[in-house]
Design a protein around this motif. Sequence first.
Motif, PDB file in Angstrom:
ATOM      1  N   ILE A   1      48.916 103.628  45.441  1.00 40.59           N
ATOM      2  CA  ILE A   1      50.048 102.907  46.042  1.00 40.59           C
ATOM      3  C   ILE A   1      49.828 101.396  45.945  1.00 40.59           C
ATOM      4  O   ILE A   1      50.733 100.625  45.608  1.00 40.59           O
ATOM      5  N   THR A   2      48.599 100.992  46.235  1.00 44.89           N
ATOM      6  CA  THR A   2      48.261  99.566  46.150  1.00 44.89           C
ATOM      7  C   THR A   2      48.406  99.068  44.724  1.00 44.89           C
ATOM      8  O   THR A   2      48.956  97.983  44.483  1.00 44.89           O
ATOM      9  N   LEU A   3      47.932  99.854  43.756  1.00 51.73           N
ATOM     10  CA  LEU A   3      48.037  99.463  42.348  1.00 51.73           C
ATOM     11  C   LEU A   3      49.495  99.343  41.934  1.00 51.73           C
ATOM     12  O   LEU A   3      49.871  98.408  41.214  1.00 51.73           O
ATOM     13  N   MET A   4      50.327 100.267  42.393  1.00 50.01           N
ATOM     14  CA  MET A   4      51.756 100.207  42.066  1.00 50.01           C
ATOM     15  C   MET A   4      52.390  98.931  42.607  1.00 50.01           C
ATOM     16  O   MET A   4      53.164  98.248  41.918  1.00 50.01           O
ATOM     17  N   GLU A   5      52.030  98.581  43.841  1.00 53.12           N
ATOM     18  CA  GLU A   5      52.585  97.362  44.456  1.00 53.12           C
ATOM     19  C   GLU A   5      52.149  96.116  43.681  1.00 53.12           C
ATOM     20  O   GLU A   5      52.948  95.203  43.446  1.00 53.12           O
ATOM     21  N   ILE A   6      50.874  96.089  43.284  1.00 48.48           N
ATOM     22  CA  ILE A   6      50.352  94.938  42.533  1.00 48.48           C
ATOM     23  C   ILE A   6      51.067  94.809  41.194  1.00 48.48           C
ATOM     24  O   ILE A   6      51.469  93.715  40.785  1.00 48.48           O
ATOM     25  N   ARG A   7      51.245  95.932  40.516  1.00 52.19           N
ATOM     26  CA  ARG A   7      51.893  95.898  39.196  1.00 52.19           C
ATOM     27  C   ARG A   7      53.369  95.538  39.304  1.00 52.19           C
ATOM     28  O   ARG A   7      53.902  94.821  38.457  1.00 52.19           O
TER      29      ARG A   7
ATOM     30  N   ARG B   1      44.858  95.362  36.365  1.00 52.15           N
ATOM     31  CA  ARG B   1      45.119  94.838  37.706  1.00 52.15           C
ATOM     32  C   ARG B   1      44.123  95.346  38.741  1.00 52.15           C
ATOM     33  O   ARG B   1      44.454  95.496  39.919  1.00 52.15           O
ATOM     34  N   THR B   2      42.887  95.574  38.319  1.00 54.38           N
ATOM     35  CA  THR B   2      41.834  95.914  39.294  1.00 54.38           C
ATOM     36  C   THR B   2      40.850  94.756  39.458  1.00 54.38           C
ATOM     37  O   THR B   2      39.693  94.956  39.823  1.00 54.38           O
ATOM     38  N   SER B   3      41.308  93.548  39.148  1.00 54.58           N
ATOM     39  CA  SER B   3      40.548  92.309  39.383  1.00 54.58           C
ATOM     40  C   SER B   3      39.352  92.135  38.458  1.00 54.58           C
ATOM     41  O   SER B   3      38.392  91.448  38.802  1.00 54.58           O
ATOM     42  N   LYS B   4      39.403  92.724  37.269  1.00 54.67           N
ATOM     43  CA  LYS B   4      38.263  92.626  36.353  1.00 54.67           C
ATOM     44  C   LYS B   4      38.001  91.186  35.919  1.00 54.67           C
ATOM     45  O   LYS B   4      36.865  90.708  35.976  1.00 54.67           O
ATOM     46  N   THR B   5      39.041  90.486  35.469  1.00 50.66           N
ATOM     47  CA  THR B   5      38.859  89.117  34.976  1.00 50.66           C
ATOM     48  C   THR B   5      38.425  88.144  36.078  1.00 50.66           C
ATOM     49  O   THR B   5      37.457  87.394  35.891  1.00 50.66           O
TER      50      THR B   5
ATOM     51  N   LYS C   1      42.288  96.409  48.595  1.00 51.99           N
ATOM     52  CA  LYS C   1      42.282  95.429  49.698  1.00 51.99           C
ATOM     53  C   LYS C   1      40.892  94.848  49.959  1.00 51.99           C
ATOM     54  O   LYS C   1      40.549  94.478  51.087  1.00 51.99           O
ATOM     55  N   ARG C   2      40.081  94.795  48.931  1.00 58.76           N
ATOM     56  CA  ARG C   2      38.741  94.216  49.056  1.00 58.76           C
ATOM     57  C   ARG C   2      38.726  92.836  48.397  1.00 58.76           C
ATOM     58  O   ARG C   2      39.211  92.677  47.286  1.00 58.76           O
ATOM     59  N   ALA C   3      38.176  91.854  49.071  1.00 59.67           N
ATOM     60  CA  ALA C   3      38.117  90.491  48.533  1.00 59.67           C
ATOM     61  C   ALA C   3      37.211  90.446  47.309  1.00 59.67           C
ATOM     62  O   ALA C   3      36.253  91.213  47.201  1.00 59.67           O
ATOM     63  N   ILE C   4      37.531  89.538  46.388  1.00 55.85           N
ATOM     64  CA  ILE C   4      36.718  89.351  45.180  1.00 55.85           C
ATOM     65  C   ILE C   4      35.260  89.101  45.550  1.00 55.85           C
ATOM     66  O   ILE C   4      34.340  89.670  44.961  1.00 55.85           O
ATOM     67  N   GLU C   5      35.041  88.256  46.549  1.00 54.13           N
ATOM     68  CA  GLU C   5      33.680  87.906  46.958  1.00 54.13           C
ATOM     69  C   GLU C   5      32.911  89.136  47.438  1.00 54.13           C
ATOM     70  O   GLU C   5      31.715  89.281  47.174  1.00 54.13           O
ATOM     71  N   ASP C   6      33.602  90.009  48.169  1.00 52.15           N
ATOM     72  CA  ASP C   6      32.977  91.218  48.695  1.00 52.15           C
ATOM     73  C   ASP C   6      32.570  92.163  47.561  1.00 52.15           C
ATOM     74  O   ASP C   6      31.455  92.688  47.528  1.00 52.15           O
TER      75      ASP C   6
ATOM     76  N   ILE D   1      29.793  99.061  35.896  1.00 46.39           N
ATOM     77  CA  ILE D   1      30.434  99.208  37.205  1.00 46.39           C
ATOM     78  C   ILE D   1      31.883  99.626  36.988  1.00 46.39           C
ATOM     79  O   ILE D   1      32.636  98.960  36.275  1.00 46.39           O
ATOM     80  N   GLY D   2      32.282 100.741  37.612  1.00 51.52           N
ATOM     81  CA  GLY D   2      33.671 101.183  37.532  1.00 51.52           C
ATOM     82  C   GLY D   2      34.461 100.698  38.732  1.00 51.52           C
ATOM     83  O   GLY D   2      33.994 100.787  39.873  1.00 51.52           O
ATOM     84  N   LEU D   3      35.641 100.162  38.487  1.00 55.33           N
ATOM     85  CA  LEU D   3      36.502  99.657  39.562  1.00 55.33           C
ATOM     86  C   LEU D   3      37.647 100.632  39.793  1.00 55.33           C
ATOM     87  O   LEU D   3      38.421 100.931  38.882  1.00 55.33           O
ATOM     88  N   THR D   4      37.746 101.153  41.014  1.00 58.02           N
ATOM     89  CA  THR D   4      38.814 102.082  41.364  1.00 58.02           C
ATOM     90  C   THR D   4      39.746 101.431  42.379  1.00 58.02           C
ATOM     91  O   THR D   4      39.392 100.416  43.003  1.00 58.02           O
ATOM     92  N   ILE D   5      40.918 102.045  42.565  1.00 58.79           N
ATOM     93  CA  ILE D   5      41.908 101.456  43.470  1.00 58.79           C
ATOM     94  C   ILE D   5      42.876 102.527  43.943  1.00 58.79           C
ATOM     95  O   ILE D   5      43.122 103.519  43.234  1.00 58.79           O
ATOM     96  N   ASP D   6      43.425 102.345  45.120  1.00 61.19           N
ATOM     97  CA  ASP D   6      44.427 103.253  45.661  1.00 61.19           C
ATOM     98  C   ASP D   6      45.702 103.176  44.819  1.00 61.19           C
ATOM     99  O   ASP D   6      46.148 102.079  44.457  1.00 61.19           O
TER     100      ASP D   6
END
Length: 270
Positions: free
Chosen positions: A198-204, A150-154, A249-254, A191-196
Amino acid sequence: MITLYAVSDSIGETAELVARASANQFDDDIHVQRVPYIKSPEDVIRFMESVKEPRNSAIVSTIVLVDVREFLVQRCIEKGINIINILGPCISTLSRMSGKQPEYKPGAVWKMDDEYYKKIEAMEFAIQYDDSKSYSGIKNADVILVGLSRTSKTPLCMYLANKGIKALNIPLMPEVPLPEEIFTVDRKKIIGLTIDPITLMEIRKHRLGKVKAGYREIEYANGERILEELDYADKVMRRLRCKTIDVTKRAIEDTALIIMETIGYKPDNK
């Protein structure tokens, strides 16, 4: 409510993107509706008849066929509908600067050339190697994304594929060892994708709300489990010595733009 029509003599994606980008600048309820394949005066007439509230309507047009474009403008004037033609002024300027007449080909942006087929190949690559289906593509990837579930890899891989970039993603889990192949490639490609947390918990948790959750799925959104995974991911990324991007909270495009700059991607300009 205002209706913003994205009208085109092709599929209308460019017009819709501009319309949505414009509408997103306002808090008001602005509805964007794509209207593709307006290629004749008859198509214009049918479309105009479907516009029920002219005073609350506006049109963003990417029609390049001159006679159709002018006919649409005339009908809009008659009905009091605001219309903005995006491509017309740009095409006219380039024609004046180059001294050449434009070809006025609908859908020219989707030209089926080498770049187009490169995008298709990249999309097939992203699907084939998505989510560790196989590691055999690592050596052929332009970029390798590593991160927790759930860190937007796909979505990132598919977005990059649309730019002709072969992207492969590897989900990180403490119980699953990294493929040895990843240590043989240029670190600049990783490229490693990290995430907060709390945000990851909410997404999951949101994800679990859409499926019937068992024990493993409940652990998936457990706070302690998430902290354990984040700690593991941090250790992996340090070991790989790869660039990391915080996708909170970063857009895919960004995120994709940062990735493309990191790997030195330069679009083909023709």
